[in-house]
Design a protein around this motif. Structure first.
Motif, mmCIF file in Angstrom:
data_model
loop_
_atom_site.group_PDB
_atom_site.id
_atom_site.type_symbol
_atom_site.label_atom_id
_atom_site.label_comp_id
_atom_site.label_asym_id
_atom_site.label_seq_id
_atom_site.Cartn_x
_atom_site.Cartn_y
_atom_site.Cartn_z
ATOM 1 N N GLU A 1 0.832 -1.207 0.000
ATOM 2 C CA GLU A 1 0.000 0.000 0.000
ATOM 3 C C GLU A 1 0.867 1.257 0.000
ATOM 4 N N GLU A 2 1.948 1.240 0.769
ATOM 5 C CA GLU A 2 2.844 2.400 0.794
ATOM 6 C C GLU A 2 3.537 2.589 -0.545
ATOM 7 N N ALA A 3 3.941 1.489 -1.156
ATOM 8 C CA ALA A 3 4.586 1.568 -2.470
ATOM 9 C C ALA A 3 3.618 2.106 -3.510
ATOM 10 N N GLU A 4 2.361 1.656 -3.431
ATOM 11 C CA GLU A 4 1.358 2.147 -4.386
ATOM 12 C C GLU A 4 1.142 3.655 -4.229
ATOM 13 N N LYS A 5 1.092 4.127 -2.978
ATOM 14 C CA LYS A 5 0.907 5.566 -2.735
ATOM 15 C C LYS A 5 2.072 6.365 -3.304
ATOM 16 N N LEU A 6 3.283 5.880 -3.085
ATOM 17 C CA LEU A 6 4.453 6.564 -3.642
ATOM 18 C C LEU A 6 4.409 6.546 -5.165
ATOM 19 N N ALA A 7 4.012 5.403 -5.732
ATOM 20 C CA ALA A 7 3.946 5.281 -7.185
ATOM 21 C C ALA A 7 2.892 6.207 -7.777
ATOM 22 N N GLU A 8 1.748 6.348 -7.071
ATOM 23 C CA GLU A 8 0.708 7.270 -7.552
ATOM 24 C C GLU A 8 1.244 8.693 -7.597
ATOM 25 N N GLY A 9 2.040 9.055 -6.587
ATOM 26 C CA GLY A 9 2.650 10.384 -6.592
ATOM 27 C C GLY A 9 3.576 10.584 -7.783
ATOM 28 N N ILE A 10 4.297 9.534 -8.116
ATOM 29 C CA ILE A 10 5.190 9.607 -9.278
ATOM 30 C C ILE A 10 4.387 9.778 -10.556
ATOM 31 N N LEU A 11 3.332 8.968 -10.722
ATOM 32 C CA LEU A 11 2.512 9.048 -11.930
ATOM 33 C C LEU A 11 1.826 10.400 -12.036
ATOM 34 N N ASP A 12 1.385 10.957 -10.889
ATOM 35 C CA ASP A 12 0.785 12.297 -10.906
ATOM 36 C C ASP A 12 1.798 13.335 -11.380
ATOM 37 N N ALA A 13 3.033 13.212 -10.872
ATOM 38 C CA ALA A 13 4.068 14.181 -11.257
ATOM 39 C C ALA A 13 4.376 14.081 -12.749
ATOM 40 N N ILE A 14 4.391 12.871 -13.272
ATOM 41 C CA ILE A 14 4.663 12.685 -14.700
ATOM 42 C C ILE A 14 3.509 13.238 -15.529
ATOM 43 N N ARG A 15 2.280 12.966 -15.083
ATOM 44 C CA ARG A 15 1.117 13.500 -15.819
ATOM 45 C C ARG A 15 1.149 15.028 -15.870
ATOM 46 N N GLY A 16 1.552 15.623 -14.760
ATOM 47 C CA GLY A 16 1.512 17.078 -14.670
ATOM 48 C C GLY A 16 2.708 17.778 -15.272
ATOM 49 N N HIS A 17 3.673 17.015 -15.744
ATOM 50 C CA HIS A 17 4.883 17.626 -16.294
ATOM 51 C C HIS A 17 4.735 17.806 -17.807
ATOM 52 N N VAL A 18 5.024 18.989 -18.275
ATOM 53 C CA VAL A 18 4.957 19.284 -19.714
ATOM 54 C C VAL A 18 6.357 19.637 -20.216
ATOM 55 N N LEU A 19 6.803 18.924 -21.224
ATOM 56 C CA LEU A 19 8.109 19.184 -21.824
ATOM 57 C C LEU A 19 7.931 20.082 -23.037
ATOM 58 N N ILE A 20 8.653 21.190 -23.052
ATOM 59 C CA ILE A 20 8.632 22.082 -24.219
ATOM 60 C C ILE A 20 9.792 21.705 -25.124
ATOM 61 N N TYR A 21 9.460 21.232 -26.303
ATOM 62 C CA TYR A 21 10.491 20.816 -27.256
ATOM 63 C C TYR A 21 10.219 21.497 -28.590
ATOM 64 N N ARG A 22 11.138 22.383 -28.953
ATOM 65 C CA ARG A 22 10.994 23.134 -30.216
ATOM 66 C C ARG A 22 9.607 23.764 -30.326
ATOM 67 N N GLU A 23 9.225 24.462 -29.253
ATOM 68 C CA GLU A 23 7.972 25.202 -29.164
ATOM 69 C C GLU A 23 6.741 24.297 -29.197
ATOM 70 N N LYS A 24 6.932 23.013 -28.959
ATOM 71 C CA LYS A 24 5.801 22.076 -28.895
ATOM 72 C C LYS A 24 5.736 21.482 -27.488
ATOM 73 N N GLU A 25 4.529 21.336 -26.997
ATOM 74 C CA GLU A 25 4.333 20.759 -25.682
ATOM 75 C C GLU A 25 4.156 19.247 -25.786
ATOM 76 N N ILE A 26 4.923 18.532 -24.999
ATOM 77 C CA ILE A 26 4.835 17.073 -24.994
ATOM 78 C C ILE A 26 4.497 16.623 -23.583
ATOM 79 N N SER A 27 3.399 15.894 -23.455
ATOM 80 C CA SER A 27 2.997 15.324 -22.167
ATOM 81 C C SER A 27 3.006 13.807 -22.285
ATOM 82 N N VAL A 28 3.392 13.145 -21.230
ATOM 83 C CA VAL A 28 3.427 11.682 -21.251
ATOM 84 C C VAL A 28 2.795 11.132 -19.981
#
Length: 427
Positions: free
Chosen positions: A360-387
């Motif tokens: 359960e603790e590992a899942e909570k930590l993993a959810e935090g990681i997935l949330d951070a990845i979802r919320g991160h936007v990479l700007i590449y050559r003036e284009k936004e890339i989300s993963v």
């Protein structure tokens, strides 16, 4: 006086020869280690690409392969009810994406291939090497060759048999690349190690002339240190009394530490993401699995995979894909700090080990990681890339082998992928 000079020369010669031998051992061990590591990586990648080719054929054309010999000596190729004689789209796309030559065999006859002659003609209707046929077709085993002749060139090659439900081999898939290219990669990786060793040899030779009588004991200790490094023991250390010396011996000791760090980076770190690599991840996971019962500590292992990563490469280019890997790696490293460790497992996959954590603790930590990845936007050559990322988490079981734990995590990852991605499956 002459005897003293003679002894000095003998000691100089002895120490010089000894160090040259050690340097040679480090170079040889380094070459062998890097060569084996690259070979294992190449084998694993070929295996994954082969599975990808097979899955794409099965998805596009259900059914088994078949061939029909025509009167002119050529073949018609079938997959299920569809004739695919001239459809090279799948194998050509794989070659463009991964750089491998791809060949599809019915029995040992090439019926689909990216291999071409100098005039651009595909090597169709030709046979696989006898050794490959014997091991893969007759022996029904996957095979990997580091120096097999494919066409007119020696290549690294991996072959996987294609089986009917009754176990009959009806063909195989072959993946290959130039042996010369792989060897060149090994050489380019090893050259920095050779340069470090040569530099240390020069420094040692100059210092030995002036300080032979004061160097014997410290050099014996340095000798033991470099031998440990050559054997792959990167946790060995040099005594503080030598490192703190303000003379050439102290400098040599610090150079040795720098060499240790340089080799460790080459062997244990992924150059692109700066994360630990698969070799280190496997080693560290074994330590966690072995120590957990002794300290009665919970732990979990997870495999995370960036969703639709191939599309990012296809749409934005491989440079953008590399940037995505680097950004995701930063997020993983930041969130795993103090919680365990993360390593690049291969391609867009990552191994995460949650130490002293329940499922359960590992899942909570993993959810935090997935949330951070979802919320991160990479700007590449003036284009936004989300993963997004999918992840499979397996609870550590005392006494379970690391391979079994990883297999469970991989199975959960597969469930997460099949279930729609951007989620966690655990157990």
């Amino acid at each position: 006086m002459k005897q003293k000079k003679g002894l000095r020369k003998k000691l100089l010669s002895l120490e010089l020869v000894s160090f040259l031998v050690i340097t040679a051992v480090i170079v040889v061990v380094g070459v062998v280690t890097v060569s084996k590591s690259i070979t294992r990586q190449e084998y694993q990648k070929m295996k994954e690409v082969t599975a990808l080719v097979q899955s794409q054929y099965d998805a596009k054309y259900p059914g088994v392969f078949g061939i029909k010999l025509l009167e002119d000596g050529s073949y018609q190729v079938y997959k299920g009810d569809a004739e695919i004689t001239k459809d090279y789209s799948i194998i050509d796309e794989v070659k463009d994406s991964f750089g491998y030559e791809v060949t599809l065999f019915c029995k040992n006859i090439r019926v689909q291939t990216t291999l071409k002659s100098a005039d651009g003609e595909r090597y169709l209707s030709t046979k696989a090497p006898t050794l490959v046929t014997a091991k893969t077709i007759d022996g029904k085993e996957e095979s990997f060759f580091k120096d097999v002749k494919v066409g007119k060139e020696k290549q690294f090659a991996y072959y996987k048999p294609l089986l009917l439900e009754d176990g009959t081999v009806y063909g195989m898939i072959g993946i290959s690349c130039s042996s010369a290219d792989v060897k060149a990669g090994v050489l380019s990786t090893v050259l920095p190690l050779v340069g470090i060793c040569i530099g240390l040899a020069i420094v040692f030779s100059l210092l030995s002339i002036r300080y032979i009588t004061k160097m014997v004991d410290p050099l014996v200790k340095l000798n033991a240190f470099t031998n440990d490094v050559a054997k792959g023991n990167f946790n060995t250390d040099i005594p503080a009394s030598i490192l703190q010396r303000e003379d050439e011996i102290g400098a040599l000791a610090r150079d040795g530490k720098a060499m240790q760090k340089a080799i460790r980076v080459l062997v244990e770190y992924d150059a692109l993401t700066k994360l630990r690599n698969r070799r280190y991840g496997e080693k560290r996971l074994c330590q966690v699995v072995g120590n957990a019962p002794k300290v009665n500590a919970n732990f979990c292992a997870a495999i995370g995979d960036i969703d639709f990563f191939k599309k990012i490469n296809d749409i934005y280019g491989h440079e953008a894909g590399d940037k995505v890997l680097q950004e995701v790696s930063k997020i993983l490293k930041e969130h795993m700090s103090g919680k365990g460790f993360v390593a690049r497992w291969g391609g867009e996959e990552f191994l995460l080990v949650f130490e002293r954590a329940t499922l359960e603790e590992a899942e909570k930590l993993a959810e935090g990681i997935l949330d951070a990845i979802r919320g991160h936007v990479l700007i590449y050559r003036e284009k936004e890339i989300s993963v997004t990322m999918s992840m499979g988490i397996a609870k550590g079981i005392f006494g379970e082998e690391p391979d079994s734990l990883l297999k469970r995590a991989d199975d959960f990852l597969y469930q997460a992928k099949e279930g729609g991605r951007d989620q966690i499956c655990k157990g």
